[in-house]
Write an enzyme that holds these catalytic residues in place. Structure first.
Site, PDB file in Angstrom:
ATOM      1  N   GLY A 264       0.773  -1.241   0.000  1.00  0.00           N
ATOM      2  CA  GLY A 264       0.000   0.000   0.000  1.00  0.00           C
ATOM      3  C   GLY A 264       0.800   1.283   0.000  1.00  0.00           C
ATOM      4  O   GLY A 264       0.210   2.367  -0.031  1.00  0.00           O
ATOM      5  N   CYS A 372     -13.856   4.508 -27.672  1.00  0.00           N
ATOM      6  CA  CYS A 372     -15.160   5.171 -27.801  1.00  0.00           C
ATOM      7  C   CYS A 372     -15.834   5.332 -26.446  1.00  0.00           C
ATOM      8  O   CYS A 372     -16.860   4.691 -26.161  1.00  0.00           O
ATOM      9  CB  CYS A 372     -16.039   4.385 -28.773  1.00  0.00           C
ATOM     10  SG  CYS A 372     -15.301   4.360 -30.391  1.00  0.00           S
TER      11      CYS A 372
HETATM   12  N1  LLP Z   1      -1.510  -7.053  -0.765  1.00  0.00           N
HETATM   13  C1  LLP Z   1      -2.814  -7.153  -1.042  1.00  0.00           C
HETATM   14  C2  LLP Z   1      -3.618  -8.135  -0.302  1.00  0.00           C
HETATM   15  C3  LLP Z   1      -3.401  -6.337  -2.025  1.00  0.00           C
HETATM   16  O1  LLP Z   1      -4.701  -6.441  -2.268  1.00  0.00           O
HETATM   17  C4  LLP Z   1      -2.599  -5.402  -2.722  1.00  0.00           C
HETATM   18  C5  LLP Z   1      -3.176  -4.544  -3.760  1.00  0.00           C
HETATM   19  C6  LLP Z   1      -1.226  -5.330  -2.408  1.00  0.00           C
HETATM   20  C7  LLP Z   1      -0.723  -6.172  -1.419  1.00  0.00           C
HETATM   21  C8  LLP Z   1      -0.281  -4.385  -3.090  1.00  0.00           C
HETATM   22  O2  LLP Z   1      -0.636  -3.058  -2.904  1.00  0.00           O
HETATM   23  P1  LLP Z   1       0.329  -1.888  -3.410  1.00  0.00           P
HETATM   24  O3  LLP Z   1       1.613  -1.965  -2.604  1.00  0.00           O
HETATM   25  O4  LLP Z   1       0.600  -2.101  -4.852  1.00  0.00           O
HETATM   26  O5  LLP Z   1      -0.444  -0.634  -3.166  1.00  0.00           O
HETATM   27  N2  LLP Z   1      -5.137  -1.097  -9.545  1.00  0.00           N
HETATM   28  C9  LLP Z   1      -4.981  -0.144  -8.472  1.00  0.00           C
HETATM   29  C10 LLP Z   1      -4.328  -0.775  -7.269  1.00  0.00           C
HETATM   30  C11 LLP Z   1      -5.077  -1.958  -6.742  1.00  0.00           C
HETATM   31  C12 LLP Z   1      -4.388  -2.606  -5.570  1.00  0.00           C
HETATM   32  C13 LLP Z   1      -5.026  -3.899  -5.202  1.00  0.00           C
HETATM   33  N3  LLP Z   1      -4.392  -4.590  -4.125  1.00  0.00           N
HETATM   34  C14 LLP Z   1      -4.188   1.062  -8.984  1.00  0.00           C
HETATM   35  O6  LLP Z   1      -3.790   1.084 -10.146  1.00  0.00           O
HETATM   36  O7  LLP Z   1      -4.002   2.028  -8.245  1.00  0.00           O
END
Ligand code: LLP
Length: 421
Positions: A264, A372
């Site tokens: 996150g 589109c």
């Molecule tokens: N762990 C779990 C259980 C998760 O659901 C996620 C992301 C992560 C780790 C990694 O999170 P990060 O470090 O990348 O923030 N498509 C969206 C982001 C969706 C994240 C979903 N889960 C975007 O482009 O901002």
């Protein structure tokens, strides 16, 4: 709040990640992008197709620097499980593996790609709310490091399958701490109304299931409150709640070995990496080191975006400059089908011409794609130098959740992905 030990840590990434040289050429981690396009992406250039370029050096440096800073911030054994949903290119996975990272997967598809890239089952954390019978069976047979369960119903299913197979499985129980992660609603997961994690009030049935199924091995609690976090006060609150629950589980006869604190860590898409990322990481690590001091468990992390977002650019060719009495549009050959983030989360990725033109005035434009849909806007009301048909633009910080979320919508081809070094 700052401990003596943390003061000595140097938060420095080797960037400059994306910037112009003295001649006005846009460089990406030291490589002029127009040269990279000519030398490495000739087919894309010739066929007027967009292309994702990734810097191997940036990926390596970023991973190394992250691991180093994490290890100096926390005393415990730590393991980083890269969330491969951000970018699952095999070459990138191999690079991260070579830097000592493990992997976080959310489907059997991702799990297979991870194994093929060389990750061992013992490096895999498997998360996600909707695992099927088939997926759970395969994960148990593979003897992965940890299966994170997200509901009482899922734990019951995993217990039944593990007992049938007579193979033990190590379980992380994902907690929904009920906090406000202060992020875009589509990527917040820590609210108690979200589908993710188990509500603390449901730990009774969870404990009962561990006692009932002899092949369920409780490994610890896990946490992921959302993505794009910059203010880590909600993480701080979530950690307190989780550590208290960990103590309660232990009192009920379920001591843990692991604490999984999720991912996150945010990336500010409007700014260059070196001006903001070190501070974000420092703030994140400070919260971890404060709450985890004296916690005698292995600490797992699941970062995705922070590791790879800065490592990629999406290069696109200007097709038309369209002026109406009301608006000026730069129409390019990529869009929401290749980079969904601006349309879905109103993300503001920087858009930079590969050549900085001389002295002309800046113009206010919408940079739009060919899809589109009116939501197919990559950048709204941006100040750009004059550009014309055939010029190329770089969309910055597209290394995470770019290609991995791309689609064939409107039956366009997917972009190529090319590594440069
Ligand atoms: N762990 C779990 C259980 C998760 O659901 C996620 C992301 C992560 C780790 C990694 O999170 P990060 O470090 O990348 O923030 N498509 C969206 C982001 C969706 C994240 C979903 N889960 C975007 O482009 O901002």
């Amino acid at each position: 709040m700052k401990s003596q030990r943390r003061k000595n840590v140097k938060y420095r990434f080797k960037d400059s990640q994306i910037s112009y040289d003295s001649q006005g050429n846009l460089e990406f981690y030291g490589i002029p992008l127009s040269h990279a396009l000519k030398a490495k992406a000739t087919a894309s250039l010739k066929n007027h197709e967009p292309v994702y370029l990734y810097s191997q050096a940036q990926i390596r440096d970023r991973a190394q620097s992250f691991m180093k800073q994490l290890k100096s911030a926390l005393k415990q054994e730590v393991s980083v499980h890269y969330a491969m949903k951000a970018n699952f290119h095999p070459q990138l996975l191999k690079l991260l593996k070579s830097q000592g990272l493990g992997i976080d997967v959310v489907s059997i598809g991702e799990l297979k790609i991870a194994l093929k890239a060389g990750f061992k089952p013992q490096q895999i954390i498997y998360s996600g709310v909707g695992k099927t019978e088939t997926e759970i069976t395969q994960a148990i047979r593979l003897k992965i490091f940890q299966l994170n369960v997200e509901s009482v119903a899922e734990l019951s299913r995993v217990g039944r399958i593990a007992d049938q197979l007579k193979i033990p499985i190590h379980i992380g129980v994902r907690v929904n701490p009920g906090v406000n992660p202060q992020t875009h609603p589509y990527i917040a997961t820590g609210f108690r109304e979200n589908k993710f994690g188990i509500d603390p009030s449901q730990m009774g049935p969870v404990i009962a299931l561990f006692k009932k199924h002899k092949n369920l091995r409780y490994q610890g609690l896990s946490l992921h409150i959302g993505s794009q976090l910059f203010d880590f006060s909600a993480l701080s609150e979530a950690l307190q709640i989780t550590l208290k629950m960990d103590g309660e589980m232990e009192a009920q006869g379920l001591p843990s070995k692991v604490l999984d604190v999720g991912g996150g860590i945010g990336v500010d898409y409007t700014a260059n990496s070196e001006s903001v990322d070190p501070k974000t990481l420092e703030n994140f690590l400070q919260v971890l080191s404060t709450h985890l001091r004296g916690v005698k468990k292995k600490i797992c992390l699941e970062p995705g975006r922070f590791i790879v977002a800065r490592s990629g650019v999406l290069l696109t060719e200007v097709q038309y400059v369209k002026e109406t009495p009301h608006k000026k549009f730069i129409i390019v050959n990529t869009g929401m089908h290749h980079l969904l983030r601006p349309a879905l989360y109103q993300a503001e990725h920087r858009i930079l011409p590969l050549r900085k033109s001389g002295s002309g005035p800046l113009q206010t434009v919408d940079v739009v794609g060919p899809i589109c849909e009116s939501s197919d806007v990559i950048g709204r009301n941006r100040s750009l130098p004059q550009v014309q048909e055939g010029d190329w633009l770089a969309i910055a910080d597209a290394g995470a959740y770019g290609y991995s979320m791309a689609s064939h919508y409107n039956s366009f081809a997917l972009p190529k992905e090319i590594f440069i070094d």
